[in-house]
Structures are given as C-alpha cells and as structure tokens.
Write an enzyme that holds these catalytic residues in place. Structure first.
Site, PDB file in Angstrom:
ATOM      1  CB  SER A  15      49.181  24.125  50.473  1.00 41.48           C
ATOM      2  OG  SER A  15      48.945  25.497  50.642  1.00 41.48           O
ATOM      3  NE  ARG A  93      41.628  34.765  34.681  1.00 41.01           N
ATOM      4  CZ  ARG A  93      42.014  35.666  33.790  1.00 41.01           C
ATOM      5  NH1 ARG A  93      43.279  36.054  33.759  1.00 41.01           N
ATOM      6  NH2 ARG A  93      41.162  36.193  32.948  1.00 41.01           N
ATOM      7  CG  ASN A 109      39.171  34.484  47.214  1.00 43.72           C
ATOM      8  OD1 ASN A 109      39.850  33.602  46.673  1.00 43.72           O
ATOM      9  ND2 ASN A 109      39.667  35.692  47.477  1.00 43.72           N
ATOM     10  CG  HIS A 111      43.303  38.308  50.116  1.00 55.23           C
ATOM     11  ND1 HIS A 111      43.834  38.330  48.846  1.00 55.23           N
ATOM     12  CD2 HIS A 111      43.893  39.326  50.795  1.00 55.23           C
ATOM     13  CE1 HIS A 111      44.699  39.328  48.760  1.00 55.23           C
ATOM     14  NE2 HIS A 111      44.753  39.950  49.913  1.00 55.23           N
ATOM     15  CD  GLU A 144      29.385  43.722  42.942  1.00 58.46           C
ATOM     16  OE1 GLU A 144      29.205  44.658  43.732  1.00 58.46           O
ATOM     17  OE2 GLU A 144      28.853  42.593  43.101  1.00 58.46           O
TER      18      GLU A 144
HETATM   19  C1  GAR Z   1      47.252  31.187  49.263  1.00 59.68           C
HETATM   20  O1  GAR Z   1      48.112  31.893  50.129  1.00 59.68           O
HETATM   21  C2  GAR Z   1      45.997  31.997  48.993  1.00 59.68           C
HETATM   22  O2  GAR Z   1      45.538  32.711  50.100  1.00 59.68           O
HETATM   23  C3  GAR Z   1      46.491  32.920  47.913  1.00 59.68           C
HETATM   24  O3  GAR Z   1      47.241  32.105  47.073  1.00 59.68           O
HETATM   25  C4  GAR Z   1      47.869  31.072  47.875  1.00 59.68           C
HETATM   26  C5  GAR Z   1      47.591  29.746  47.238  1.00 59.68           C
HETATM   27  O4  GAR Z   1      48.312  28.744  47.887  1.00 59.68           O
HETATM   28  N1  GAR Z   1      45.404  33.573  47.223  1.00 59.68           N
HETATM   29  C6  GAR Z   1      45.479  34.808  46.769  1.00 59.68           C
HETATM   30  O5  GAR Z   1      46.481  35.496  46.846  1.00 59.68           O
HETATM   31  C7  GAR Z   1      44.207  35.329  46.132  1.00 59.68           C
HETATM   32  N2  GAR Z   1      44.254  36.750  46.000  1.00 59.68           N
HETATM   33  P1  GAR Z   1      47.958  27.219  47.655  1.00 59.68           P
HETATM   34  O6  GAR Z   1      47.853  27.014  46.142  1.00 59.68           O
HETATM   35  O7  GAR Z   1      49.110  26.477  48.244  1.00 59.68           O
HETATM   36  O8  GAR Z   1      46.665  26.937  48.334  1.00 59.68           O
END
Ligand code: GAR
EC number: 2.1.2.2
Length: 227
Positions: A15, A93, A109, A111, A144
């Site tokens: 999304s 990852r 990224n 989060h 890192e």
């Molecule tokens: C999102 O909430 C993103 O912030 C999270 O995965 C979801 C992906 O949603 N990321 C993490 O947790 C990274 N540590 P999406 O595939 O619908 O964009």
C-alpha cells in the site's frame, strides 16, 4: 533536472508502494520508479507494480546462503536497472554493509512506530499491547543497525484505549501514505543533509499540528503542498 531513478523494496501488500505510484502519476513526486523488488514471490505489491507497467523482480532470501550473498545479488540487479536510490516500503529484511555501501546516503525506510520506540517487526502490535496513547510512523535513513538511522520525518496519531491493533495499524498506514512520498520527494530534490544524527531539511516550513477530518495528527517537518 533529471528524475532520481529509484527502486521500491517490498515484502507484502504494497500500500505504501501504491501511495508512491499515485504521487508519481499525479505529478506531485518527480522520481522514476525503475523497479519494484520483493523478497516474497506472492507479495501483492508486485501486482500493483505490474498494473502500472513498473518492472518487478523477486529474489527470495531463502535461495542465498548468507545475508551478504542476498544483498550482493540485489545490488547487482538494481544497479543493472540504473537504480540510484532505495525506498524500503514494508521490506522485512535487515540489510548488510554490502547493500548499504552500494547506495550511500540514498536508502530510506518507513517504520510503523515512533522510533526509537517499538523498532523491529510488528511495531504496531507492540505499541498497541503496551497501551500507548500516541503512536505513529517514522521515515529514516537506513544505517547498519535495525530501524536506527537518522530520522527524516515522523507523524504522530492517537491510539485509542482498547481498540484492536488492526484499527491502529490502519490509522498509522493513513499517515504512512503521506509521509513516505513526501520524504522521497525531499530525497529526490537533494534537500536532506546530515548533521550528526540530525537530518536538516532545506527550506522547511514551520511546525503546525494538522486537524485531519478523521483524527488529529502532528507531522514534523510539516507536509508540503500535495501531500
Ligand atoms: C507498513 O506498515 C510499513 O511501515 C511496515 O510494513 C507495512 C507494509 O505495508 N514496515 C515495517 O514494519 C518495517 N519494519 P504495505 O506493504 O501495505 O506498504
């Protein structure tokens, strides 16, 4: 000015990828999404990319004997595609110096928590179980250490006592879809610079709380026109 060639890395529904694509297509975000790369073959985000004629690549980390080998192959594929910057949008990852050194200062990224709280997978679940009254999301440069790099933008939203984690996750996602394209735009415009752990944004607006139709949120630095 030429468009920044980026890759979006995903592991799931995509999304956030869709939010990026939408902002590119409506002309708000001037980047070239050269590739969507997933480490999971069934990721729905791959379908989203295909619908918009964006090249895709699936590399399963399980096919590689080490994290470094997997990262090395990702670097090879992405460099071949002409990619210069990386947006991790739900890419589950941890990357190694092999990947980091290939795109120095050009990996961001998102989060789904207000870092440094609730780093790692399932940030929303942990925040919800902890009983926080405010949660949100963070876009940061990748370094890192996991979910540790310098913070570009954060958005805070309320967490309601007793609500289920799905509801909180959805509320956080709504702001994710705004701040990730915005941060990507700042990266593409070369407006982000590092001073120690602090990210400086050239020509930033003043802080203001935003009264969203559905819920109040505080986003800093503030979003610009179109986000
Ligand atoms: C999102 O909430 C993103 O912030 C999270 O995965 C979801 C992906 O949603 N990321 C993490 O947790 C990274 N540590 P999406 O595939 O619908 O964009």
């Amino acid at each position: 000015m030429s468009k920044l060639p980026i890759a979006v890395l995903i592991s799931g529904g995509g999304s956030n990828l869709q939010a990026l694509i939408d902002k590119v297509e409506d002309g708000t975000l001037d980047v070239d999404i050269k590739m969507v790369l997933s480490n999971r073959a069934g990721a729905y985000g791959l379908e989203r990319a295909k619908k918009h004629s964006i090249p895709t690549c699936t590399l399963s980390h399980k096919d590689y004997s080490s994290r470094e080998d997997f990262d090395g192959e990702m670097v090879r594929v992405l460099k071949d595609a002409g990619v210069e910057a990386i947006v991790m949008a739900g890419f589950m990852r941890i990357i190694t110096p092999v990947f980091l050194s290939a795109f120095p200062g050009k990996i961001i990224n998102i989060h789904p928590a207000l870092l440094p709280s609730f780093a790692g997978a399932g940030g929303q679940v942990e925040a919800s179980e902890y009983g926080v009254q405010i949660s949100g999301c963070t876009v940061h440069f990748v370094d890192e250490k996991m979910d540790h790099g310098a913070i570009i933008i954060q958005a805070a939203v309320p967490a309601m006592p007793g609500e289920d984690v799905e509801t909180l996750t959805e509320r956080i996602l709504q702001v994710e879809h705004r701040v990730l394209p915005q941060a990507t735009k700042w990266l593409a415009e070369g407006r982000l610079s590092l001073e120690g752990r602090f990210v400086k944004l050239a020509s930033a607006n003043v802080v203001k709380a935003e009264l969203n139709a559905d819920f109040p949120c505080l986003i800093n630095p503030p979003l610009e026109e179109g986000f």
